[in-house]
Motif scaffolding. Sequence first.
Motif, PDB file in Angstrom:
ATOM      1  N   VAL A  46       0.857  -1.182   0.000  1.00  8.38           N
ATOM      2  CA  VAL A  46       0.000   0.000   0.000  1.00  8.38           C
ATOM      3  C   VAL A  46       0.891   1.230   0.000  1.00  8.38           C
ATOM      4  CG1 VAL A  46      -1.810   1.233   1.243  1.00  8.38           C
ATOM      5  CG2 VAL A  46      -1.771  -1.270   1.258  1.00  8.38           C
ATOM      6  N   ARG A  47       0.646   2.134  -0.933  1.00  6.66           N
ATOM      7  CA  ARG A  47       1.448   3.358  -1.039  1.00  6.66           C
ATOM      8  C   ARG A  47       0.920   4.397  -0.061  1.00  6.66           C
ATOM      9  NH1 ARG A  47       3.410   3.411  -6.862  1.00  6.66           N
ATOM     10  NH2 ARG A  47       2.980   1.277  -7.496  1.00  6.66           N
ATOM     11  N   GLY A  49       2.192   7.909   0.573  1.00  5.01           N
ATOM     12  CA  GLY A  49       3.127   8.967   0.217  1.00  5.01           C
ATOM     13  C   GLY A  49       4.367   8.348  -0.390  1.00  5.01           C
ATOM     14  N   LEU A  50       5.526   8.659   0.160  1.00  9.98           N
ATOM     15  CA  LEU A  50       6.773   8.072  -0.320  1.00  9.98           C
ATOM     16  C   LEU A  50       7.050   6.721   0.322  1.00  9.98           C
ATOM     17  CD1 LEU A  50       9.010  11.270  -0.349  1.00  9.98           C
ATOM     18  CD2 LEU A  50       7.847  10.190  -2.279  1.00  9.98           C
ATOM     19  N   LEU A  51       6.277   6.368   1.337  1.00 10.09           N
ATOM     20  CA  LEU A  51       6.472   5.112   2.056  1.00 10.09           C
ATOM     21  C   LEU A  51       5.571   4.022   1.493  1.00 10.09           C
ATOM     22  CD1 LEU A  51       6.502   6.537   5.677  1.00 10.09           C
ATOM     23  CD2 LEU A  51       8.462   6.012   4.225  1.00 10.09           C
ATOM     24  N   ARG A  52       5.907   2.797   1.800  1.00  8.24           N
ATOM     25  CA  ARG A  52       5.089   1.641   1.427  1.00  8.24           C
ATOM     26  C   ARG A  52       4.783   0.841   2.693  1.00  8.24           C
ATOM     27  NH1 ARG A  52       5.338  -0.127  -4.439  1.00  8.24           N
ATOM     28  NH2 ARG A  52       5.918   1.836  -5.399  1.00  8.24           N
ATOM     29  N   HIS A  53       3.556   0.351   2.761  1.00  7.43           N
ATOM     30  CA  HIS A  53       3.124  -0.476   3.879  1.00  7.43           C
ATOM     31  C   HIS A  53       2.751  -1.848   3.324  1.00  7.43           C
ATOM     32  CE1 HIS A  53       1.114  -1.749   7.522  1.00  7.43           C
ATOM     33  NE2 HIS A  53       0.050  -2.060   6.805  1.00  7.43           N
ATOM     34  N   THR A  54       3.276  -2.908   3.917  1.00  8.73           N
ATOM     35  CA  THR A  54       2.955  -4.257   3.469  1.00  8.73           C
ATOM     36  C   THR A  54       1.735  -4.752   4.218  1.00  8.73           C
ATOM     37  OG1 THR A  54       5.280  -4.723   3.010  1.00  8.73           O
ATOM     38  CG2 THR A  54       3.807  -6.615   3.210  1.00  8.73           C
ATOM     39  N   LEU A  55       0.709  -5.070   3.466  1.00  3.37           N
ATOM     40  CA  LEU A  55      -0.527  -5.601   4.017  1.00  3.37           C
ATOM     41  C   LEU A  55      -0.517  -7.115   3.803  1.00  3.37           C
ATOM     42  CD1 LEU A  55      -3.522  -4.638   4.933  1.00  3.37           C
ATOM     43  CD2 LEU A  55      -4.064  -5.251   2.594  1.00  3.37           C
ATOM     44  N   TYR A  56      -0.635  -7.857   4.878  1.00  3.81           N
ATOM     45  CA  TYR A  56      -0.682  -9.315   4.794  1.00  3.81           C
ATOM     46  C   TYR A  56      -2.147  -9.730   4.732  1.00  3.81           C
ATOM     47  CZ  TYR A  56       4.214  -9.072   5.877  1.00  3.81           C
ATOM     48  OH  TYR A  56       5.561  -8.779   5.833  1.00  3.81           O
ATOM     49  N   MET A  57      -2.541 -10.284   3.584  1.00  2.98           N
ATOM     50  CA  MET A  57      -3.939 -10.616   3.345  1.00  2.98           C
ATOM     51  C   MET A  57      -4.312 -11.956   3.967  1.00  2.98           C
ATOM     52  SD  MET A  57      -4.328  -9.447  -0.625  1.00  2.98           S
ATOM     53  CE  MET A  57      -2.961 -10.455  -1.196  1.00  2.98           C
ATOM     54  N   GLU A  58      -5.491 -12.001   4.580  1.00  2.44           N
ATOM     55  CA  GLU A  58      -6.032 -13.267   5.037  1.00  2.44           C
ATOM     56  C   GLU A  58      -6.689 -13.952   3.833  1.00  2.44           C
ATOM     57  OE1 GLU A  58      -9.648 -11.432   4.404  1.00  2.44           O
ATOM     58  OE2 GLU A  58      -7.828 -10.536   5.151  1.00  2.44           O
ATOM     59  N   GLU A  59      -7.226 -15.141   4.008  1.00  2.00           N
ATOM     60  CA  GLU A  59      -7.703 -15.959   2.891  1.00  2.00           C
ATOM     61  C   GLU A  59      -8.805 -15.280   2.072  1.00  2.00           C
ATOM     62  OE1 GLU A  59      -7.572 -18.743   0.150  1.00  2.00           O
ATOM     63  OE2 GLU A  59      -6.187 -18.627   1.832  1.00  2.00           O
ATOM     64  N   LEU A  60      -9.757 -14.625   2.716  1.00  2.00           N
ATOM     65  CA  LEU A  60     -10.854 -13.986   1.985  1.00  2.00           C
ATOM     66  C   LEU A  60     -10.336 -12.882   1.071  1.00  2.00           C
ATOM     67  CD1 LEU A  60     -13.837 -13.482   1.365  1.00  2.00           C
ATOM     68  CD2 LEU A  60     -13.875 -11.936   3.336  1.00  2.00           C
ATOM     69  N   THR A  61      -9.536 -11.975   1.605  1.00  2.00           N
ATOM     70  CA  THR A  61      -9.012 -10.876   0.794  1.00  2.00           C
ATOM     71  C   THR A  61      -8.100 -11.404  -0.301  1.00  2.00           C
ATOM     72  OG1 THR A  61      -9.110  -9.455   2.750  1.00  2.00           O
ATOM     73  CG2 THR A  61      -7.835  -8.650   0.877  1.00  2.00           C
ATOM     74  N   ARG A  62      -7.336 -12.428   0.002  1.00  2.00           N
ATOM     75  CA  ARG A  62      -6.455 -13.020  -0.995  1.00  2.00           C
ATOM     76  C   ARG A  62      -7.268 -13.605  -2.157  1.00  2.00           C
ATOM     77  NH1 ARG A  62      -1.780 -17.385   0.529  1.00  2.00           N
ATOM     78  NH2 ARG A  62      -0.722 -17.331  -1.452  1.00  2.00           N
ATOM     79  N   GLN A  63      -8.355 -14.284  -1.848  1.00  2.00           N
ATOM     80  CA  GLN A  63      -9.205 -14.850  -2.893  1.00  2.00           C
ATOM     81  C   GLN A  63      -9.887 -13.747  -3.704  1.00  2.00           C
ATOM     82  OE1 GLN A  63      -9.481 -18.081  -3.928  1.00  2.00           O
ATOM     83  NE2 GLN A  63     -10.526 -17.064  -5.607  1.00  2.00           N
ATOM     84  N   LEU A  64     -10.320 -12.692  -3.045  1.00  2.00           N
ATOM     85  CA  LEU A  64     -10.937 -11.559  -3.758  1.00  2.00           C
ATOM     86  C   LEU A  64      -9.927 -10.877  -4.682  1.00  2.00           C
ATOM     87  CD1 LEU A  64     -13.074 -10.041  -0.869  1.00  2.00           C
ATOM     88  CD2 LEU A  64     -13.895 -11.357  -2.846  1.00  2.00           C
ATOM     89  N   ALA A  65      -8.676 -10.769  -4.240  1.00  2.00           N
ATOM     90  CA  ALA A  65      -7.638 -10.185  -5.082  1.00  2.00           C
ATOM     91  C   ALA A  65      -7.344 -11.087  -6.278  1.00  2.00           C
ATOM     92  CB  ALA A  65      -6.363  -9.959  -4.261  1.00  2.00           C
ATOM     93  N   ALA A  66      -7.347 -12.395  -6.071  1.00  2.00           N
ATOM     94  CA  ALA A  66      -7.135 -13.331  -7.178  1.00  2.00           C
ATOM     95  C   ALA A  66      -8.282 -13.242  -8.177  1.00  2.00           C
ATOM     96  CB  ALA A  66      -7.007 -14.746  -6.641  1.00  2.00           C
ATOM     97  N   ASP A  67      -9.498 -13.092  -7.685  1.00  2.00           N
ATOM     98  CA  ASP A  67     -10.655 -12.916  -8.581  1.00  2.00           C
ATOM     99  C   ASP A  67     -10.546 -11.627  -9.372  1.00  2.00           C
ATOM    100  OD1 ASP A  67     -11.628 -15.276  -7.524  1.00  2.00           O
ATOM    101  OD2 ASP A  67     -13.113 -14.293  -6.230  1.00  2.00           O
ATOM    102  N   TRP A  68     -10.042 -10.577  -8.728  1.00  2.00           N
ATOM    103  CA  TRP A  68      -9.888  -9.275  -9.394  1.00  2.00           C
ATOM    104  C   TRP A  68      -8.874  -9.371 -10.533  1.00  2.00           C
ATOM    105  CZ3 TRP A  68      -5.878  -5.353  -7.699  1.00  2.00           C
ATOM    106  CH2 TRP A  68      -5.959  -4.182  -8.427  1.00  2.00           C
TER     107      TRP A  68
END
Length: 70
Positions: A46-47, A49-68
């Motif tokens: 996740v952006r 500003g100039l920094l980045r944040h790492t979001l660790y997805m659980e199974e539901l969000t991971r599956q939704l991202a794969a569908d996307w």
Amino acid sequence: MGLLDYASTPLGRLVVASASIHALPGHEIRTLHTTDLNLSRGTLEVRRGLLRHTLYMEELTRQLAADWTA
């Protein structure tokens, strides 16, 4: 409860999950890129500003991202 049922597209369901499960604000959701997504590791950069944040997805969000991306 049932909010994901109202979203008609894979992107819409991913946005609902990002906002409700991971508490991402709208301006951060708008900056998400497919290149920031790593399905094999289950992470999303996740952006902020100039920094980045790492979001660790659980199974539901991971599956939704794969569908996307499909």
